[in-house]
Design a protein around this motif. Structure first.
Motif, PDB file in Angstrom:
ATOM      1  N   ALA A 254      31.209  31.272  32.566  1.00  0.00           N
ATOM      2  CA  ALA A 254      30.650  32.179  33.575  1.00  0.00           C
ATOM      3  C   ALA A 254      29.279  31.697  34.041  1.00  0.00           C
ATOM      4  CB  ALA A 254      30.558  33.590  32.998  1.00  0.00           C
ATOM      5  N   ALA A 255      28.474  31.187  33.086  1.00  0.00           N
ATOM      6  CA  ALA A 255      27.149  30.681  33.448  1.00  0.00           C
ATOM      7  C   ALA A 255      27.260  29.404  34.273  1.00  0.00           C
ATOM      8  CB  ALA A 255      26.342  30.423  32.177  1.00  0.00           C
ATOM      9  N   ILE A 256      28.188  28.521  33.903  1.00  0.00           N
ATOM     10  CA  ILE A 256      28.390  27.287  34.660  1.00  0.00           C
ATOM     11  C   ILE A 256      28.783  27.589  36.099  1.00  0.00           C
ATOM     12  CG2 ILE A 256      29.960  25.316  34.901  1.00  0.00           C
ATOM     13  CD1 ILE A 256      29.963  25.103  31.835  1.00  0.00           C
ATOM     14  N   GLU A 257      29.621  28.600  36.261  1.00  0.00           N
ATOM     15  CA  GLU A 257      30.098  28.950  37.601  1.00  0.00           C
ATOM     16  C   GLU A 257      29.118  29.826  38.366  1.00  0.00           C
ATOM     17  OE1 GLU A 257      32.827  27.666  38.954  1.00  0.00           O
ATOM     18  OE2 GLU A 257      32.904  26.477  37.115  1.00  0.00           O
ATOM     19  N   GLY A 258      28.079  30.353  37.712  1.00  0.00           N
ATOM     20  CA  GLY A 258      27.180  31.285  38.378  1.00  0.00           C
ATOM     21  C   GLY A 258      27.899  32.533  38.818  1.00  0.00           C
ATOM     22  N   HIS A 259      28.914  32.922  38.028  1.00  0.00           N
ATOM     23  CA  HIS A 259      29.804  34.036  38.387  1.00  0.00           C
ATOM     24  C   HIS A 259      29.345  35.286  37.646  1.00  0.00           C
ATOM     25  CE1 HIS A 259      33.314  36.251  39.463  1.00  0.00           C
ATOM     26  NE2 HIS A 259      33.851  36.223  38.247  1.00  0.00           N
ATOM     27  N   TRP A 260      28.881  36.301  38.401  1.00  0.00           N
ATOM     28  CA  TRP A 260      28.272  37.475  37.788  1.00  0.00           C
ATOM     29  C   TRP A 260      29.232  38.640  37.607  1.00  0.00           C
ATOM     30  CZ3 TRP A 260      23.656  37.488  35.449  1.00  0.00           C
ATOM     31  CH2 TRP A 260      22.811  36.407  35.713  1.00  0.00           C
ATOM     32  N   GLU A 261      30.125  38.878  38.543  1.00  0.00           N
ATOM     33  CA  GLU A 261      31.023  40.024  38.403  1.00  0.00           C
ATOM     34  C   GLU A 261      32.303  39.810  39.214  1.00  0.00           C
ATOM     35  OE1 GLU A 261      29.410  43.612  40.031  1.00  0.00           O
ATOM     36  OE2 GLU A 261      28.226  42.524  41.523  1.00  0.00           O
ATOM     37  N   ASN A 262      33.378  40.398  38.713  1.00  0.00           N
ATOM     38  CA  ASN A 262      34.655  40.376  39.410  1.00  0.00           C
ATOM     39  C   ASN A 262      34.785  41.617  40.293  1.00  0.00           C
ATOM     40  OD1 ASN A 262      35.979  37.946  38.360  1.00  0.00           O
ATOM     41  ND2 ASN A 262      35.929  39.000  36.383  1.00  0.00           N
ATOM     42  N   LYS A 263      35.411  41.453  41.421  1.00  0.00           N
ATOM     43  CA  LYS A 263      35.593  42.551  42.368  1.00  0.00           C
ATOM     44  C   LYS A 263      37.054  42.967  42.399  1.00  0.00           C
ATOM     45  CE  LYS A 263      31.794  40.812  45.226  1.00  0.00           C
ATOM     46  NZ  LYS A 263      31.402  40.300  46.561  1.00  0.00           N
ATOM     47  N   GLY A 264      37.336  44.117  41.817  1.00  0.00           N
ATOM     48  CA  GLY A 264      38.705  44.622  41.805  1.00  0.00           C
ATOM     49  C   GLY A 264      39.661  43.627  41.189  1.00  0.00           C
ATOM     50  N   ASP A 265      40.740  43.352  41.910  1.00  0.00           N
ATOM     51  CA  ASP A 265      41.723  42.376  41.449  1.00  0.00           C
ATOM     52  C   ASP A 265      41.607  41.052  42.192  1.00  0.00           C
ATOM     53  OD1 ASP A 265      42.779  44.230  39.681  1.00  0.00           O
ATOM     54  OD2 ASP A 265      44.144  45.059  41.197  1.00  0.00           O
ATOM     55  N   GLU A 266      40.503  40.845  42.902  1.00  0.00           N
ATOM     56  CA  GLU A 266      40.343  39.630  43.685  1.00  0.00           C
ATOM     57  C   GLU A 266      40.251  38.399  42.781  1.00  0.00           C
ATOM     58  OE1 GLU A 266      37.090  39.740  46.365  1.00  0.00           O
ATOM     59  OE2 GLU A 266      37.680  41.645  47.302  1.00  0.00           O
ATOM     60  N   ALA A 267      40.829  37.307  43.261  1.00  0.00           N
ATOM     61  CA  ALA A 267      40.700  36.042  42.545  1.00  0.00           C
ATOM     62  C   ALA A 267      39.246  35.582  42.568  1.00  0.00           C
ATOM     63  CB  ALA A 267      41.605  34.991  43.182  1.00  0.00           C
ATOM     64  N   THR A 268      38.896  34.754  41.616  1.00  0.00           N
ATOM     65  CA  THR A 268      37.512  34.292  41.494  1.00  0.00           C
ATOM     66  C   THR A 268      37.259  33.133  42.449  1.00  0.00           C
ATOM     67  OG1 THR A 268      37.507  34.910  39.161  1.00  0.00           O
ATOM     68  CG2 THR A 268      35.760  33.434  39.910  1.00  0.00           C
ATOM     69  N   PRO A 269      36.228  33.231  43.295  1.00  0.00           N
ATOM     70  CA  PRO A 269      35.901  32.101  44.175  1.00  0.00           C
ATOM     71  C   PRO A 269      35.156  31.022  43.400  1.00  0.00           C
ATOM     72  CG  PRO A 269      34.336  33.863  44.513  1.00  0.00           C
ATOM     73  CD  PRO A 269      35.344  34.391  43.523  1.00  0.00           C
ATOM     74  N   LEU A 270      35.114  29.845  43.960  1.00  0.00           N
ATOM     75  CA  LEU A 270      34.306  28.766  43.394  1.00  0.00           C
ATOM     76  C   LEU A 270      32.996  28.693  44.161  1.00  0.00           C
ATOM     77  CD1 LEU A 270      34.013  26.291  41.500  1.00  0.00           C
ATOM     78  CD2 LEU A 270      34.905  24.917  43.396  1.00  0.00           C
ATOM     79  N   ILE A 271      31.893  28.814  43.447  1.00  0.00           N
ATOM     80  CA  ILE A 271      30.577  28.708  44.067  1.00  0.00           C
ATOM     81  C   ILE A 271      30.163  27.244  44.024  1.00  0.00           C
ATOM     82  CG2 ILE A 271      28.169  29.432  43.983  1.00  0.00           C
ATOM     83  CD1 ILE A 271      29.052  32.000  42.645  1.00  0.00           C
TER      84      ILE A 271
END
Length: 478
Positions: A254-271
């Motif tokens: 999660a830290a590597i991706e800079g991914h803070w939170e998931n939105k509903g059932d949406e797939a995770t984007p790549l930052i």
């Protein structure tokens, strides 16, 4: 000063010393295997080009090996001086693993290194080749034990905690912990790739200055074949390593991706790019590609990747650092793959040794493998925080009880001594690289004596001052 505490200085000191150290084993691992291949090819083909390259790179290997041993000893002592609580807690695991390295790798290398470096005209060809192979195997065995110890700290298993200390209960589980195979393959392959670009950069340097001979061409050709084949393999290994990390250290991913939170059932984007802000708990200026995060990390278009806000703030790695260190590693990896593909295209058109744009790229890619290794280790180690043994012992609980002043003095001394000592060593090694292989070097018929020109045994003594003006001219041009 700067809001730092003694613990921060202890971490900086260890990061500084290990960053210096890791450069030398990486090249040692790659060069040892490269020397074994060169000598094997010489024995098989009787092509003196391989022999000349062996003698050239064995000198560089010797200097690099010596600096690696010295810098490694300093790191080992730090476990007792700066991280004594960690040693007390986990020493029953890490101590034996490092001892196994000494009993296997160091003893093997010590037994055959002298024959390899000084026995060319003193032992038979078969025994000398065997010694070179044993040294190469020794470097890989050393990698095995070091990565076993580090991987256990990342994914510990095969132990019990009794009276506040880790007690091994299953050594096979300790050694072959869940992340070990991926880390071992990733590091060994990185060493081969880094060495390939180091060798290729040396060849490009000589070709750019007009020194074109079979030895230089062979250096560049072998280096680019290695880049073409191994760099894509490293990318595949990295993908498997990422899947393993997602399973066992999701906060790191999660830290590597800079991914803070998931939105509903949406797939995770790549930052792709952005600036993770640990205080505001968001990634500023994010450039995202929808679905790609889920596709890369879960190999699906609907599964979500764990987000940083799913973990308590005190359990989150520093996303600002690992986000960018990971991207430096990946970006350099893509450049390596591109360089290998370009070399294949030029090879087919018979321009590999004459295309100046490509040679300049190969020259500047020389340190890329080492920089990528450093970036990868920063990602691995900082991404493990705040744990020194993941899930078992926090870094804050592992350090010795030293004062800020004590840590400041030792850190300053380390910086001064390391830059002076290893800076001189690196300059010494690079001067050898700039001189290049001598085509007539190492012939058994040249025994010296009156009227005979002989290559001295000491590495730098083999370097003369010819073509100095040319070196300066090319340096200015570059």
């Amino acid at each position: 000063m700067f809001g730092l505490e003694a613990l921060d200085l202890a971490r900086i000191q260890f990061a500084f010393t290990i960053s210096f150290h890791i450069l030398f084993p990486a090249i040692t691992i790659g060069l040892a295997s490269y020397l074994a291949v060169l000598e094997g090819l010489w024995l098989k083909t009787h092509n003196d080009t391989y022999r000349d390259l062996y003698h050239f790179w064995s000198k560089i290997f010797a200097v690099n090996f010596g600096m690696g041993v010295v810098s490694g000893l300093v790191m080992a002592y730090q476990f007792g001086t700066n991280w004594s609580r960690f040693s007390d807690f986990a020493g029953a695991v890490t101590g034996p693993l490092l001892t196994y390295e000494v009993l296997t790798a160091f003893f093997l290398e010590a037994g055959f290194l002298g024959v390899m470096l000084f026995g060319w005209n003193k032992v038979g060809r078969g025994l000398h080749f065997f010694s070179t192979v044993m040294v190469a195997i020794g470097t890989l065995i050393s990698t095995f034990w070091i990565l076993a110890s580090n991987s256990w700290m990342q994914t510990p298993q095969g132990f019990e905690i009794i009276n506040g200390q880790v007690i091994p209960t299953d050594w096979l589980a300790v050694i072959f912990n869940p992340s070990f195979p991926y880390r071992l393959m990733h590091m060994a392959t990185a060493a081969f790739v880094a060495t390939a670009f180091f060798v290729g950069s040396s060849a490009a340097w000589h070709l750019l200055r007009g020194k074109d001979n079979p030895a230089i061409r062979t250096m560049l050709s072998m280096a680019m074949w290695m880049a073409l084949i191994v760099a894509p393999i490293q990318a595949v290994i990295g993908d498997f390593h990422g899947l393993n990390t997602l399973e066992h250290q999701p906060a790191k991913i999660a830290a590597i991706e800079g991914h803070w939170e998931n939105k509903g059932d949406e797939a995770t984007p790549l930052i792709l790019f952005g600036w993770p802000d640990m205080k505001e708990e968001r990634t500023k200026f994010a450039v995202e590609i929808p679905y790609l995060g889920s596709l890369i990390l879960t190999h699906s278009l609907d599964k979500q990747v764990p987000a940083l806000k799913e973990f308590p703030p005190e359990d989150r790695p520093n996303s600002t650092i690992v986000f960018w260190s990971f991207r430096i590693m990946v970006g350099l990896g893509l450049l390596m793959i591109f360089t290998g593909l370009w070399s294949l295209w030029l090879r087919k058109s018979d321009k590999l040794y004459t295309s100046r744009p490509f040679l300049y790229l190969a020259l500047w890619m020389g340190p890329s493998g080492l920089i990528a290794i450093l970036a990868g280790w920063f990602t691995t180690e900082i991404g493990r925080q705040p744990w020194v043994v993941y899930g078992l012992m926090r870094t804050a609980d592992a350090s010795s009880n030293h004062s800020f002043m004590q840590m400041s003095i030792t850190l300053i001394l380390f910086v001064v001594v390391y830059f002076a000592l290893f800076g001189a060593g690196l300059g010494y090694m690079m001067r050898l690289v700039r001189k290049g292989p001598k085509i007539d070097e190492g012939k058994e018929t040249n025994d010296g004596g009156p009227g005979q020109k002989r290559t001295p045994a000491r590495p730098l003594s083999a370097a003369d001052d010819e073509n100095t003006d040319t070196d300066r001219t090319v340096t200015k041009e570059i």
